[in-house]
Design a protein around this motif. Structure first.
Motif, PDB file in Angstrom:
ATOM      1  N   ARG A 149      33.205  -5.877  25.061  1.00  0.00           N
ATOM      2  CA  ARG A 149      32.758  -5.955  23.925  1.00  0.00           C
ATOM      3  C   ARG A 149      31.654  -7.159  23.375  1.00  0.00           C
ATOM      4  O   ARG A 149      31.119  -7.214  22.814  1.00  0.00           O
TER       5      ARG A 149
ATOM      6  N   GLU B 156      28.210  -6.110  21.976  1.00  0.00           N
ATOM      7  CA  GLU B 156      27.622  -6.398  20.712  1.00  0.00           C
ATOM      8  C   GLU B 156      26.269  -7.901  20.456  1.00  0.00           C
ATOM      9  O   GLU B 156      25.417  -7.577  19.973  1.00  0.00           O
TER      10      GLU B 156
ATOM     11  N   THR C 282      28.280  -1.606  14.707  1.00  0.00           N
ATOM     12  CA  THR C 282      29.752  -1.832  15.624  1.00  0.00           C
ATOM     13  C   THR C 282      30.591  -0.595  15.118  1.00  0.00           C
ATOM     14  O   THR C 282      31.661  -0.910  16.116  1.00  0.00           O
ATOM     15  N   ASP C 283      30.542  -0.288  13.951  1.00  0.00           N
ATOM     16  CA  ASP C 283      31.339   1.913  14.053  1.00  0.00           C
ATOM     17  C   ASP C 283      31.245   2.095  15.640  1.00  0.00           C
ATOM     18  O   ASP C 283      32.351   2.758  16.449  1.00  0.00           O
ATOM     19  N   GLU C 284      30.326   1.940  16.198  1.00  0.00           N
ATOM     20  CA  GLU C 284      29.905   3.109  17.833  1.00  0.00           C
ATOM     21  C   GLU C 284      30.906   1.809  18.781  1.00  0.00           C
ATOM     22  O   GLU C 284      31.134   2.647  19.477  1.00  0.00           O
ATOM     23  N   ILE C 285      30.821   0.413  18.718  1.00  0.00           N
ATOM     24  CA  ILE C 285      31.152  -0.212  19.925  1.00  0.00           C
ATOM     25  C   ILE C 285      32.431   0.281  19.702  1.00  0.00           C
ATOM     26  O   ILE C 285      33.331   0.366  20.622  1.00  0.00           O
ATOM     27  N   ASP C 286      33.236  -0.486  18.542  1.00  0.00           N
ATOM     28  CA  ASP C 286      34.370   0.149  17.388  1.00  0.00           C
ATOM     29  C   ASP C 286      35.039   2.322  18.493  1.00  0.00           C
ATOM     30  O   ASP C 286      35.862   1.972  19.660  1.00  0.00           O
ATOM     31  N   LYS C 287      33.755   2.383  18.548  1.00  0.00           N
ATOM     32  CA  LYS C 287      34.267   3.806  18.868  1.00  0.00           C
ATOM     33  C   LYS C 287      34.609   3.303  20.695  1.00  0.00           C
ATOM     34  O   LYS C 287      35.979   4.768  21.539  1.00  0.00           O
TER      35      LYS C 287
ATOM     36  N   MET D  15      35.297   1.319  22.354  1.00  0.00           N
ATOM     37  CA  MET D  15      35.931   0.453  23.013  1.00  0.00           C
ATOM     38  C   MET D  15      37.570   0.492  22.555  1.00  0.00           C
ATOM     39  O   MET D  15      37.959  -0.193  23.209  1.00  0.00           O
ATOM     40  N   SER D  16      37.381   2.421  22.247  1.00  0.00           N
ATOM     41  CA  SER D  16      39.191   1.931  21.530  1.00  0.00           C
ATOM     42  C   SER D  16      39.268   3.281  22.396  1.00  0.00           C
ATOM     43  O   SER D  16      40.318   3.662  22.822  1.00  0.00           O
TER      44      SER D  16
END
Length: 417
Positions: A285, A289, A296-301, A303-304
């Protein structure tokens, strides 16, 4: 002088006013405050945020400074953290000054070192600077980057100038630097010229009248010296912004070529992919970053989802930024096939003018190793295979036959005949 002229031809001044850039961003619907908030979010410390806001809101075109030590010209994605921040300031219409420390490079930044660095020649620093700039402009817009060499002012200082500069700072303040303090307390060599390094780097800001200077957290002391020196020389103090040091592929130490835990900007697309797959899951992550422009939204998606797929998507982002993203699918397929133990197509063939050869000599002959000692380390590390068989004997004699495949690691193959 010839080198300096060649490097200076890398860029041309862009005759756009700051108000012109403001108009562009308004036309495109880009919020300048949002861009600044993104930069702030990436920063570890800002000295001071109030000064930063005041300078940004002044409506003036600001000078943003980044210093570079050309004694280490090979850039990796850890360096891209601050370079990408510079690019964001460029996009906001401010002037970026890339300071090549060709003069201070002859000392070498002692930050974090437990011994004195060997001095480089002026010619060595200039040669390294060319390589540094070529790689840095993979991120920076070379047509919007001002290049400065600190030899242009530091080499002209006489001894009286040096005395005046050193009078601005006390020995006690210099010895607050942890590395200086530790070396002194442990009776390790600490040369006088090293103590001058922070003052020399700080004086660069005085000469350039920098508004903002950015750097890694390991440069905090040096950057703050510049902020204080400007005040001593009657200038407005620069804002200092420090940014995280990207952890290396080992997940422990900071990214460094000397530790072989890096992803280089000039690595081949396949090497970038392969190394991306080696990033420890717990720091992936942070890589997204700090080393990409994803939200942040794209990274969250990402990494989930599946972690292996997340590694591949990080590799895809690297190819998009530095190479040709159209190569991604073919590289992915090649990586998967190699992981299954398959030999890729189109392996380079090398002719060996012997019927038999020692394995160490063979590794040097085909370019896998630069010396027999390196070849021995490769073999003892169980990284060498011949026709799929792991070679563990450094005295092994290989019989040359057409189509025989020599392999090092998962990615390097050569056919010999």
């Amino acid at each position: 002088m010839e080198n300096r002229g060649r490097i200076r031809r890398w860029y041309n001044e862009v005759n756009l006013s700051f108000n012109g850039w403001i108009g562009f961003f308004r036309k495109e619907g880009i919020n300048m405050n949002d861009k600044l908030e993104i930069i702030k979010r990436k920063a570890v410390q800002i000295f001071s945020e109030e000064d930063l806001d005041r300078k940004i809101n002044s409506g003036k075109k600001l000078m943003i400074k980044l210093g570079a030590d050309p004694s280490r010209p090979d850039l990796h994605i850890g360096h891209s953290v601050v370079l990408r921040v510079l690019k964001q300031f460029q996009d906001m219409g401010h002037e970026v000054v890339f300071v090549v420390g060709d003069f201070t490079g002859m000392i070498g930044d002692p930050s974090g070192k437990n011994k004195t660095r060997p001095a480089l020649t002026f010619e060595q620093t200039r040669k390294s600077a060319e390589t540094y700039l070529e790689q840095a402009t993979k991120i920076l817009d070379k047509n919007k980057t001002r290049i400065a060499f600190n030899s242009e002012w530091l080499s002209k200082m006489n001894f009286a100038d040096v005395i005046k500069l050193t009078s601005k700072y006390t020995v006690a303040r210099i010895m607050e630097r942890d590395d200086f303090k530790n070396r002194f307390e442990n009776n390790l060599p600490l040369s006088m010229h090293e103590l001058l390094y922070p003052l020399m780097q700080g004086y660069d800001s005085v000469e350039l009248k920098a508004d903002i200077e950015i750097g890694g957290t390991d440069q905090t002391f040096n950057l703050l010296v510049g902020r204080e020196l400007q005040k001593d020389y009657g200038q407005e103090s620069q804002v200092v912004m420090t940014f995280p040091l990207l952890v290396g592929l080992d997940g422990k130490e900071k990214m460094s070529k000397s530790l072989d835990n890096y992803i280089g900007l000039t690595d081949s697309p396949f090497e970038k992919f392969e190394k991306s797959m080696k990033i420890p899951d717990v720091v992936l992550r942070q890589y997204f970053e700090l080393a990409t422009d994803l939200s942040t939204d794209e990274i969250d998606k990402i990494m989930s989802g599946d972690i292996r797929e997340a590694h591949m998507l990080f590799a895809k982002e690297l190819l998009k930024m530095y190479d040709d993203v159209n190569e991604f699918e073919s590289i992915k397929e090649r990586y998967i096939n190699i992981a299954k133990g398959e030999i890729p197509d189109n392996v380079e063939e090398v002719k060996i003018d012997k019927k038999e050869i020692n394995i160490c000599d063979l590794l040097v002959e085909i370019g896998f190793a630069s010396s027999k000692s390196e070849a021995k380390r490769m073999i003892l590390g169980n990284g060498v295979k011949v026709d799929g068989e792991v070679i563990t004997d450094i005295n092994k004699v290989i019989t040359i036959a057409e189509g025989k495949v020599v392999q090092f690691g998962k990615n390097r193959f050569k056919k010999i005949f």
